[in-house]
Design a protein around this motif. Structure first.
Motif, short mmCIF file in Angstrom:
data_model
loop_
_atom_site.label_atom_id
_atom_site.label_comp_id
_atom_site.label_asym_id
_atom_site.label_seq_id
_atom_site.Cartn_x
_atom_site.Cartn_y
_atom_site.Cartn_z
N LEU A 1 -9.81 3.49 -4.44
CA LEU A 1 -8.63 2.67 -4.26
C LEU A 1 -8.47 1.70 -5.43
CD1 LEU A 1 -6.20 1.85 -2.56
CD2 LEU A 1 -7.71 0.38 -1.21
N SER A 2 -9.57 1.22 -5.98
CA SER A 2 -9.49 0.34 -7.16
C SER A 2 -8.84 1.06 -8.33
CB SER A 2 -10.89 -0.15 -7.55
OG SER A 2 -11.37 -1.09 -6.61
N ARG A 3 -9.17 2.34 -8.52
CA ARG A 3 -8.55 3.11 -9.59
C ARG A 3 -7.06 3.30 -9.34
NH1 ARG A 3 -9.49 3.32 -14.63
NH2 ARG A 3 -7.23 3.09 -14.76
N VAL A 4 -6.68 3.53 -8.10
CA VAL A 4 -5.26 3.68 -7.75
C VAL A 4 -4.52 2.39 -8.08
CG1 VAL A 4 -3.63 4.05 -5.85
CG2 VAL A 4 -5.71 5.43 -5.99
N ILE A 5 -5.12 1.25 -7.78
CA ILE A 5 -4.51 -0.04 -8.10
C ILE A 5 -4.36 -0.20 -9.61
CG2 ILE A 5 -4.87 -2.55 -8.03
CD1 ILE A 5 -6.21 -2.07 -5.26
N CYS A 6 -5.39 0.13 -10.35
CA CYS A 6 -5.33 0.02 -11.81
C CYS A 6 -4.22 0.89 -12.40
CB CYS A 6 -6.67 0.44 -12.41
SG CYS A 6 -7.99 -0.79 -12.25
N ASP A 7 -4.06 2.09 -11.89
CA ASP A 7 -3.11 3.04 -12.46
C ASP A 7 -1.67 2.79 -12.04
OD1 ASP A 7 -5.04 4.47 -13.88
OD2 ASP A 7 -5.47 5.80 -12.19
N ASN A 8 -1.46 1.96 -11.02
CA ASN A 8 -0.11 1.86 -10.46
C ASN A 8 0.36 0.43 -10.24
OD1 ASN A 8 0.49 4.85 -9.79
ND2 ASN A 8 -1.57 4.51 -8.97
N SER A 9 -0.25 -0.51 -10.93
CA SER A 9 0.18 -1.90 -10.83
C SER A 9 -0.14 -2.59 -12.14
CB SER A 9 -0.54 -2.61 -9.67
OG SER A 9 -1.89 -2.87 -10.00
N GLY A 10 0.20 -3.88 -12.21
CA GLY A 10 -0.13 -4.67 -13.39
C GLY A 10 -1.45 -5.39 -13.28
N VAL A 11 -2.20 -5.14 -12.20
CA VAL A 11 -3.53 -5.73 -12.04
C VAL A 11 -4.48 -5.07 -13.04
CG1 VAL A 11 -5.44 -6.08 -10.44
CG2 VAL A 11 -3.09 -6.24 -9.62
N THR A 12 -5.17 -5.87 -13.83
CA THR A 12 -6.02 -5.33 -14.89
C THR A 12 -7.51 -5.50 -14.63
OG1 THR A 12 -5.86 -7.43 -16.10
CG2 THR A 12 -4.25 -5.70 -16.64
N LEU B 1 0.83 -1.21 0.00
CA LEU B 1 0.00 0.00 0.00
C LEU B 1 0.87 1.26 0.00
CD1 LEU B 1 -2.82 -1.16 2.44
CD2 LEU B 1 -3.07 -0.65 0.00
N HIS B 2 1.93 1.27 0.77
CA HIS B 2 2.86 2.40 0.74
C HIS B 2 3.39 2.63 -0.67
CE1 HIS B 2 3.69 3.81 4.89
NE2 HIS B 2 3.32 2.60 5.26
N THR B 3 3.77 1.56 -1.34
CA THR B 3 4.33 1.67 -2.69
C THR B 3 3.30 2.21 -3.67
OG1 THR B 3 5.73 -0.24 -2.18
CG2 THR B 3 5.58 0.41 -4.48
N LEU B 4 2.07 1.74 -3.57
CA LEU B 4 1.01 2.22 -4.46
C LEU B 4 0.88 3.74 -4.39
CD1 LEU B 4 -2.13 -0.10 -4.12
CD2 LEU B 4 -0.73 0.28 -6.16
N TRP B 5 0.93 4.29 -3.18
CA TRP B 5 0.68 5.73 -3.03
C TRP B 5 1.86 6.57 -3.45
CZ3 TRP B 5 -3.88 7.60 -3.09
CH2 TRP B 5 -4.95 6.85 -2.63
#
Length: 609
Positions: free
Chosen positions: A534-545, A249-253
């Motif tokens: 938070l789902s949008r943050v995950i989409c924009d900053n990881s390889g989760v599609t 979570l720290h890395t995502l932000w």
């Protein structure tokens, strides 16, 4: 355009500031009236009974006859880990910096005697440790040097410190002091970026930077060469390495900050790096507030209790003290410790067990950043948080063994017991008992075993509790609040629902920089912020599609997941400014100096927007 900012001193400039005392909602109860924790003096009685040893309570209550892990049918594991992450944003009580007893000079790691700052957790006669010691080490919390005065602070009483800002302000990303903030920034960037790792990347996406002092204390991959070390990550909060989901979570932000900063730079090239950084930080702080108060807290309290304790936002109230309370930080918000799963799931693109990186025992995820660097990065862990259920509180087996018997704390050579630590910390802080807090919240006091059974639901559990404590007044507040049956639609009982609800209301209503407060953002910006998630943050900053629209709600894959292209996102056009005359550049320069989201020297309440 944003409104102008100017300085003037507030009525209570230390409210919510870092390195000030935790708020007291009830006076502390110390055995000498000022400093000695509950349980310090052998033989001391409460309501005619001695307090049970915290390790005894842990052994008899936290691990019952069942070893089954109940799964939450409504919520995902992300709910649990967001709770820990946001708790680290608003509270951190440091332990004594001294490692030995002041008077005798004995090392707290090797003494079983009470001698400040040592308050060891004694082991009952029938519960010897594998080391044959008769206690587990415990360091008292540091006393606060600066106390936020309230009517319930008797003069001379020991108070404990909150070393981070109480506000939901993304201090996990930016730090709680100006010096720490500087170390986290990439000051050479023109885009106002945060620093990232220069040695490793996650499929092209950055990891957090490593700590500067090496070698660090984090665990290493078994059999790896010294030259291949993966050091501890550094972030706005020092607990970033405690467990892998926190690191994720720290890395995502950090990634989200840099993503937004680069886009704002393209929108407003006239701003300069300082303004870009501050404006991005302001957005990130608002997103932390929105995700917490809109998406997380109603699920913990239940919608009915949320409406009762918080209700609609009515604006900033300068008479509300937003400082985190001692009982919230030390007891109520530690409810999540009994919802931690014994397993950390790592899933593949189909949200099945990962074929290369198997799921881990909880203990294997402690202080192990190497697992992110060497074993697939953030994506497998993120899918596990989204795709697997949270653990549901189980009165037959309240805490997983890895937390109760194998908790790892760096710089302490033996594993600890989290349940015993929580109970001992409450006594260290002089927290009043369970019944006093029920009265504080307006509930009836518990007078009999049948009264308690009505709240807990298990007669056998009540018998164990009363056999140890003797009287309902003696029950530690963390344990009593934990064992109450959840309120309708919530995940906590009436007492913790009250305490968490009251705290969240003060954090919102006492924050002059709350995202909904007029003047902090324009109406168009507020509208856009609400579309983000938070789902949008995950989409924009990881390889989760593929993600659920609500990352805290448990769904089945693939029917309850959507492709990232269908997840709403805020439009940053709402932040575009036109440099139409020379006065704008003076405005931007002044704003960069005086309109920082959080000022640490003066505290945020000395600045008006």
């Amino acid at each position: 355009m944003h409104s102008y900012c100017f300085f003037f001193f507030r009525k209570n400039p230390l409210w919510g500031a870092a390195n000030t005392g935790l708020a007291r909602w009830l006076p502390a109860e110390y055995e000498d009236g000022e400093n000695q924790p509950k349980g310090w003096n052998t033989g001391r009685q409460y309501s005619g009974f001695q307090l049970p040893l915290v390790r005894e309570v842990s052994n008899k209550i936290m691990c019952g006859s069942s070893m089954a892990v109940l799964e939450d049918s409504a919520y995902s594991q992300m709910l649990v880990d967001w709770g820990q992450y946001i708790d680290h944003d608003i509270s951190f009580t440091p332990q004594s910096s001294s490692r030995s007893a002041f008077a005798e000079g004995r090392d707290c790691l090797h003494t079983c005697s009470n001698a400040h700052p040592c308050f060891p957790m004694q082991t009952p006669k029938d519960g010897k440790l594998s080391s044959n010691k008769s206690c587990l080490p415990f360091f008292r919390s540091s006393p606060a040097c600066i106390n936020v005065q309230t009517d319930v602070h008797p003069a001379g009483q020991r108070q404990q410190m909150n070393s981070v800002t109480s506000f939901i302000d993304a201090s996990t990303v930016y730090g709680h002091s100006a010096d720490l903030e500087k170390t986290l920034r990439n000051l050479s960037s023109a885009e106002g970026l945060l620093s990232v790792n220069s040695e490793f990347s996650d499929g092209g996406r950055p990891f957090l930077p490593f700590v500067s002092v090496r070698p660090s204390a984090c665990l290493q991959e078994p059999g790896s060469e010294a030259a291949a070390r993966v050091e501890c990550f550094t972030a706005g909060d020092s607990r970033v390495n405690e467990i892998l989901p926190l690191s994720v979570l720290h890395t995502l932000w950090v990634r989200e900050h840099n993503r937004l900063a680069e886009r704002l730079t393209r929108l407003n090239p006239h701003w300069g790096s300082e303004v870009i950084y501050q404006e991005t930080r302001k957005i990130i702080g608002a997103l932390h507030q929105i995700i917490t108060m809109r998406d997380y807290i109603p699920k913990i309290l239940g919608r009915e209790a949320f409406d009762e304790y918080l209700g609609p936002y009515a604006g900033y109230n300068d008479s509300v003290n937003p400082s985190v309370s001692n009982v919230f930080a030390t007891a109520a918000f530690r409810f999540g410790h009994v919802t931690i799963s014994p397993r950390l799931w790592r899933l593949n693109e189909s949200f099945q067990e990962h074929q290369h990186f198997s799921s881990l025992k909880l203990q294997q995820s402690f202080f192990s950043p190497w697992r992110l660097v060497r074993e697939g990065g953030l994506d497998p862990v993120l899918r596990g948080l989204l795709g697997r259920p949270a653990a549901l509180q189980n009165q037959e087996h309240l805490m997983t063994e890895d937390l109760k018997e194998r908790l790892l704390v760096l710089n302490i050579p033996e594993t600890l017991d989290l349940a015993a630590l929580n109970l001992q910390r409450g006594r260290d802080h002089g927290l009043p008992g369970y019944n006093d807090w029920r009265a504080f919240c307006g509930f009836d006091r518990i007078e009999t075993r049948s009264d308690l059974a009505e709240l807990v639901g298990s007669g056998a559990l009540v018998e164990k509790i009363m056999d140890m404590y003797g009287h309902p007044n003696n029950i530690d507040v963390w344990l009593g609040g934990l064992l109450e049956r959840p309120v309708s639609g919530g995940r906590t009982g009436p007492l913790f629902t009250c305490l968490i609800g009251k705290q969240m209301k003060t954090l919102r209503d006492g924050d002059r920089f709350w995202w909904e407060h007029p003047g902090v953002f324009s109406p168009k910006q507020r509208q856009e912020l609400q579309t983000h998630s938070l789902s949008r943050v995950i989409c924009d900053n990881s390889g989760v599609t593929e993600v659920p629209l609500d990352p805290f709600r448990l769904g089945s894959y693939p029917e309850d997941f959507v492709f990232c292209g269908n997840v709403p996102s805020m439009d940053l056009e709402a932040w575009r400014e036109q440099p139409d005359d020379g006065t704008l550049f003076i405005f931007i320069f002044l704003r960069s100096l005086f309109c920082l989201p959080r000022l640490y020297l003066f505290n945020k309440n000395t600045v008006k927007m």
